[in-house]
Design an enzyme around this catalytic site. Structure first.
Site, short mmCIF file in Angstrom:
data_model
loop_
_atom_site.label_atom_id
_atom_site.label_comp_id
_atom_site.label_asym_id
_atom_site.label_seq_id
_atom_site.Cartn_x
_atom_site.Cartn_y
_atom_site.Cartn_z
N HIS A 212 0.97 -1.20 0.01
CA HIS A 212 0.01 0.00 0.02
C HIS A 212 1.04 1.06 0.00
CE1 HIS A 212 -2.66 3.01 1.67
NE2 HIS A 212 -3.81 2.06 1.48
N ASP B 163 2.88 -4.68 7.97
CA ASP B 163 1.61 -3.93 7.90
C ASP B 163 0.47 -5.04 7.82
OD1 ASP B 163 -0.88 -2.82 6.74
OD2 ASP B 163 0.17 -2.16 5.00
N GLN C 52 -4.65 -5.47 6.71
CA GLN C 52 -5.56 -6.30 6.09
C GLN C 52 -5.55 -7.91 6.72
OE1 GLN C 52 -7.99 -5.57 4.15
NE2 GLN C 52 -7.15 -3.42 3.44
N LYS D 23 -10.95 -0.96 10.23
CA LYS D 23 -10.95 -2.30 9.29
C LYS D 23 -11.25 -3.47 10.27
CE LYS D 23 -7.81 -0.40 5.86
NZ LYS D 23 -8.16 -0.15 4.86
N1 PMP Z 1 -1.84 -1.05 4.39
C1 PMP Z 1 -3.02 -1.72 3.70
C2 PMP Z 1 -2.70 -3.07 3.48
C3 PMP Z 1 -4.16 -0.95 3.83
O1 PMP Z 1 -4.93 -1.88 3.23
C4 PMP Z 1 -4.49 0.33 4.55
C5 PMP Z 1 -5.62 0.68 4.13
N2 PMP Z 1 -6.52 0.63 2.77
C6 PMP Z 1 -3.28 0.82 4.91
C7 PMP Z 1 -2.08 0.33 4.73
C8 PMP Z 1 -3.55 2.28 5.38
O2 PMP Z 1 -4.51 2.26 6.44
P1 PMP Z 1 -5.09 3.44 7.15
O3 PMP Z 1 -5.80 4.38 5.96
O4 PMP Z 1 -6.25 3.00 8.05
O5 PMP Z 1 -4.00 4.25 8.03
#
Ligand code: PMP
Length: 406
Positions: A122, A199, A202, A225
């Site tokens: 991400h 991370d 997910q 999430k």
């Molecule tokens: N890493 C992954 C794999 C994600 O799916 C997300 C959210 N889409 C994030 C990081 C970032 O999370 P947040 O926007 O809640 O800080």
């Protein structure tokens, strides 16, 4: 057997029509919906307890502090961390990643050192390391991936050396659903003396976690999430590392004593929690964790795997649909494209049928480049989703394709 109808009753938002159709919410990888207990916890806090934590001499402040710290213990148990000193509250995954890149990164990474990430990160697990590497003249390396969406372990092995200071890797891909066998990646990095950050944005919604068994050095996730509120997240870090790291933000809460000449810092975890925290959302997170624990994370995983298998079979049977990402080990995420249609149009037409899915690059542009596409349509499942909802999506998709695909 899980009673999904009963679980759905816990989620007021699911019981509405959108664009004239009963809502099908398949955008859980972006954010999950919240059970009543989480919503009620927020209301109860603001109606009955609202006070600042850790410093008040009065009853409400003590109650708020007690509830706030109960969440820390619940988060510790959720991750199986060995101590609450290792559990730091943040705004979410993004802030957790930035905290480590800034604090650990700036103090430990020097010119010529190397940081390894992967193709399927991400943006929040790319950009902070790029900023750091640019500042420090360090080198960012990327683990390649197969066309099916699996990282290539042998290639990872070739990237590692005594120059590697940190590996930061996604546990589960938000765009493809791939579950990475991170324990193996962590073990190998440790043999080179590198620190490993995971991370968990997910993975945390979908299966049992054990940071001690993984032996990761840092692990991050977002409350929103995992059925909790937005603006709230957790960073786990090994105590020995956190103790050596400088603070991320300076201010109230994170100090022991301040003079104009010198400041001494608070003990863990407070050293990393400057300023008044997000008290209400932190308190409410415990109710989200309770919700998941009451169902049981094995049962959540089993239900979602069942939906994934069912939906994959149905989707594969549709002409012109190409599933993107076919890793052997996946969570309940199906990314796809429709031949002859733009992903954005598919999403809009599905929305017109009351089906909420996500389209675009899902904050993983380098991954999309690797696959030679600019985006996908993504359906992602949670504990309250059903096979009937999958049927609705499949039926709607078939009609859309018959009418619009060129
Ligand atoms: N890493 C992954 C794999 C994600 O799916 C997300 C959210 N889409 C994030 C990081 C970032 O999370 P947040 O926007 O809640 O800080």
């Amino acid at each position: 057997m899980l009673d999904i109808a009963k679980i759905r009753e816990e989620f007021p938002i699911l019981h509405q029509e959108v664009n004239g159709f009963p809502l099908v919410y398949f955008d859980n990888a972006a954010t999950s919906q919240k059970p009543k207990k989480v919503i009620e916890a927020l209301v109860k806090y603001y109606e009955g307890t609202n006070s600042n934590v850790h410093r008040g001499a009065h009853t409400l402040a003590s109650q708020a502090t007690e509830q706030f710290e109960q969440t820390r213990e619940a988060a510790r148990a959720f991750l199986n961390a060995s101590s609450t000193e290792e559990v730091i509250f943040t705004k979410g995954t993004t802030e957790g990643l930035n905290l480590v890149a800034s604090s650990f990164g700036r103090s430990q990474i020097q010119e010529g050192d190397e940081v390894i990430i992967s193709t399927m990160e991400h943006h929040s697990n790319i950009v902070p390391w790029q900023i750091l590497c640019e500042e420090k003249k360090a080198i960012l390396k990327v683990i390649p991936m197969t066309d099916e969406g699996e990282l290539i372990f042998e290639e990872y092995e070739k990237l590692l050396s005594e120059k590697t200071k940190l590996v930061s890797i996604v546990h589960v891909s938000n765009s493809l659903g791939t579950i990475n066998p991170i324990k193996q990646y962590i073990d190998l990095a440790h043999r080179y003396g590198a620190v490993v950050m995971v991370d968990g944005a997910q993975s945390s919604p979908h299966f049992q976690l054990d940071v001690q068994d993984l032996d990761c050095d840092f692990f991050v996730f977002s409350a929103h999430k995992i059925y909790g509120p937005t603006g709230m997240g957790v960073l786990y870090g090994k105590k020995a590392l956190l103790e050596k790291m400088p603070p991320y933000l300076g201010g109230g809460e994170m100090i022991k004593e301040v003079t104009f000449e010198k400041t001494t810092y608070n003990d863990l975890p407070f050293k990393f929690e400057a300023g008044t925290p997000n008290i209400g959302d932190t308190i409410a997170l415990k109710y989200a964790l309770d919700f998941m624990n009451e169902i049981g994370r094995e049962k959540i995983a089993a239900h979602e795997q069942d939906l994934l298998a069912y939906a994959t079979e149905q989707m594969k049977a549709i002409d012109r649909v190409k599933i993107i990402g076919e890793a052997r080990n996946k969570v309940g995420v199906i990314s796809f494209n429709v031949e002859g249609m733009h992903h954005f149009d598919v999403g809009m037409l599905m929305d017109a049928n009351g089906i909420a899915i996500r389209t675009g690059h899902h904050c993983t542009q380098p991954l999309m480049h690797r696959l030679g596409i600019d985006g996908t349509v993504r359906a992602s499942f949670a504990i309250y989703n059903t096979k009937e909802e999958v049927d609705r999506m499949v039926g709607s998709l078939r009609k859309i394709i018959a009418k619009f695909a060129k």
